[in-house]
Motif scaffolding. Sequence first.
Motif, mmCIF file in Angstrom:
data_model
loop_
_atom_site.group_PDB
_atom_site.id
_atom_site.type_symbol
_atom_site.label_atom_id
_atom_site.label_comp_id
_atom_site.label_asym_id
_atom_site.label_seq_id
_atom_site.Cartn_x
_atom_site.Cartn_y
_atom_site.Cartn_z
ATOM 1 N N ASP A 18 -2.918 11.834 6.493
ATOM 2 C CA ASP A 18 -1.597 12.447 6.635
ATOM 3 C C ASP A 18 -0.498 11.455 6.249
ATOM 4 O OD1 ASP A 18 -2.619 14.862 7.449
ATOM 5 O OD2 ASP A 18 -2.248 14.545 9.586
ATOM 6 N N ALA A 19 -0.680 10.194 6.642
ATOM 7 C CA ALA A 19 0.342 9.180 6.366
ATOM 8 C C ALA A 19 0.461 8.899 4.871
ATOM 9 C CB ALA A 19 0.018 7.898 7.130
ATOM 10 N N ILE A 20 -0.669 8.735 4.190
ATOM 11 C CA ILE A 20 -0.576 8.428 2.753
ATOM 12 C C ILE A 20 -0.148 9.669 1.971
ATOM 13 C CG2 ILE A 20 -2.218 6.535 2.943
ATOM 14 C CD1 ILE A 20 -4.300 8.213 1.577
ATOM 15 N N SER A 21 -0.501 10.853 2.455
ATOM 16 C CA SER A 21 -0.020 12.077 1.819
ATOM 17 C C SER A 21 1.505 12.156 1.914
ATOM 18 C CB SER A 21 -0.640 13.313 2.478
ATOM 19 O OG SER A 21 -2.034 13.346 2.292
ATOM 20 N N ALA A 22 2.045 11.805 3.070
ATOM 21 C CA ALA A 22 3.497 11.829 3.251
ATOM 22 C C ALA A 22 4.184 10.855 2.309
ATOM 23 C CB ALA A 22 3.854 11.505 4.704
ATOM 24 N N GLU A 23 3.577 9.677 2.091
ATOM 25 C CA GLU A 23 4.155 8.719 1.143
ATOM 26 C C GLU A 23 4.176 9.302 -0.268
ATOM 27 O OE1 GLU A 23 5.635 5.951 1.662
ATOM 28 O OE2 GLU A 23 5.213 5.732 3.801
ATOM 29 N N LEU A 58 -3.361 15.994 -6.216
ATOM 30 C CA LEU A 58 -3.424 14.722 -5.503
ATOM 31 C C LEU A 58 -3.758 14.942 -4.029
ATOM 32 C CD1 LEU A 58 -3.059 11.664 -5.569
ATOM 33 C CD2 LEU A 58 -0.623 12.015 -5.102
ATOM 34 N N LEU A 59 -3.119 15.919 -3.403
ATOM 35 C CA LEU A 59 -3.395 16.178 -1.988
ATOM 36 C C LEU A 59 -4.806 16.725 -1.782
ATOM 37 C CD1 LEU A 59 0.044 17.631 -0.820
ATOM 38 C CD2 LEU A 59 -0.772 15.265 -0.779
ATOM 39 N N SER A 60 -5.303 17.485 -2.747
ATOM 40 C CA SER A 60 -6.697 17.938 -2.676
ATOM 41 C C SER A 60 -7.649 16.752 -2.755
ATOM 42 C CB SER A 60 -6.993 18.920 -3.806
ATOM 43 O OG SER A 60 -6.281 20.122 -3.642
ATOM 44 N N ALA A 61 -7.328 15.798 -3.618
ATOM 45 C CA ALA A 61 -8.164 14.595 -3.734
ATOM 46 C C ALA A 61 -8.153 13.795 -2.434
ATOM 47 C CB ALA A 61 -7.672 13.728 -4.896
ATOM 48 N N TYR A 62 -6.990 13.717 -1.788
ATOM 49 C CA TYR A 62 -6.919 13.023 -0.501
ATOM 50 C C TYR A 62 -7.803 13.714 0.537
ATOM 51 C CZ TYR A 62 -2.789 10.277 -1.955
ATOM 52 O OH TYR A 62 -1.933 9.403 -2.570
ATOM 53 N N ALA A 73 0.832 -1.195 0.000
ATOM 54 C CA ALA A 73 0.000 0.000 0.000
ATOM 55 C C ALA A 73 0.871 1.252 0.000
ATOM 56 C CB ALA A 73 -0.925 -0.005 1.208
ATOM 57 N N LYS A 74 1.936 1.241 0.787
ATOM 58 C CA LYS A 74 2.835 2.386 0.811
ATOM 59 C C LYS A 74 3.444 2.628 -0.567
ATOM 60 C CE LYS A 74 4.164 2.142 5.695
ATOM 61 N NZ LYS A 74 5.280 1.930 6.639
ATOM 62 N N ALA A 75 3.801 1.539 -1.251
ATOM 63 C CA ALA A 75 4.373 1.667 -2.593
ATOM 64 C C ALA A 75 3.367 2.283 -3.556
ATOM 65 C CB ALA A 75 4.833 0.303 -3.100
ATOM 66 N N MET A 76 2.090 1.975 -3.378
ATOM 67 C CA MET A 76 1.072 2.546 -4.244
ATOM 68 C C MET A 76 0.994 4.053 -4.059
ATOM 69 S SD MET A 76 -3.035 1.878 -4.418
ATOM 70 C CE MET A 76 -3.316 2.907 -2.968
ATOM 71 N N TYR A 77 0.963 4.526 -2.797
ATOM 72 C CA TYR A 77 0.884 5.956 -2.542
ATOM 73 C C TYR A 77 2.158 6.658 -3.009
ATOM 74 C CZ TYR A 77 -2.679 4.027 0.556
ATOM 75 O OH TYR A 77 -3.734 3.319 1.060
ATOM 76 N N HIS A 78 3.289 5.996 -2.816
ATOM 77 C CA HIS A 78 4.577 6.514 -3.291
ATOM 78 C C HIS A 78 4.535 6.654 -4.814
ATOM 79 C CE1 HIS A 78 8.987 6.547 -3.938
ATOM 80 N NE2 HIS A 78 9.059 7.001 -2.698
ATOM 81 N N GLY A 79 3.998 5.631 -5.480
ATOM 82 C CA GLY A 79 3.902 5.662 -6.938
ATOM 83 C C GLY A 79 2.965 6.738 -7.449
ATOM 84 N N LEU A 80 1.902 7.019 -6.697
ATOM 85 C CA LEU A 80 1.000 8.099 -7.098
ATOM 86 C C LEU A 80 1.730 9.440 -7.097
ATOM 87 C CD1 LEU A 80 -2.273 7.092 -5.203
ATOM 88 C CD2 LEU A 80 -1.910 7.078 -7.680
ATOM 89 N N GLY A 81 2.579 9.650 -6.110
ATOM 90 C CA GLY A 81 3.361 10.880 -6.072
ATOM 91 C C GLY A 81 4.316 10.972 -7.253
ATOM 92 N N ARG A 82 4.981 9.868 -7.573
ATOM 93 C CA ARG A 82 5.869 9.839 -8.738
ATOM 94 C C ARG A 82 5.091 10.148 -10.018
ATOM 95 N NH1 ARG A 82 10.910 7.556 -8.817
ATOM 96 N NH2 ARG A 82 11.703 6.657 -6.885
#
Length: 232
Positions: free
Chosen positions: A133-138, A92-96, A71-80
Amino acid sequence: MPDLPPSLAAALRPVLPELSRDTVAAIGREVPDYARSLDGPFGQALLGGVQVALERFVDELSLAVATDDRAKAMYHGLGRGELRAGRSLDALLSAYRLGARLAWERFQAAAVAAGHPPEVLYALAGAIFTYIDAISAESVAGYADEQSRAAGERARRRRALARLLGSEGVGTEELAALAVGAAWPLPASVAALVVDDPEGDPERLASRLGADVIAARDPDEATTVAWVPDPD
């Protein structure tokens, strides 16, 4: 996650399918960068990401476990992916944040209907926003990693371009293609600045001379050559 009764997850799980669909629809309406047709691959990917995020949150409530590496890799990949798409992280952060607000509204109603007391609702609200907050940080970390990777790749291509400019018999097409990959606008003319600098850092020299200057070291000559576009 805070201590929450196991029955809470059971109360929340039935609302997940409709919440996922409604969240995707709301993102399409309210986040301008994602305001496009949601019938194709983008919409399916967005729905899948929302479903995973919501299901993982409820799983953590019921199992009292942290988000796993997948799951962390997924959120990390969304940022990439946001950087690769040429966007900032704002969308992306607005969507979160939008997803967190909708989740709180639906989860609160479901928890009240199941008879959970106010103290459980307070803890649930805290858990939702801690999770976001956690998935946003990822995703922020993924964005930063992609920026670093892209900057390193651009620097490598600019060094190659600087070496190519100093070579004889270079074709215009080859030079233009490498310039595009290096994000270097081809100038009408260039000047070569040769620096006697055995231990030099080409990127540092180039940055001191200007944003569009490129440079490369010649280890055989113990020099660095910087190419200054449009020197006039």
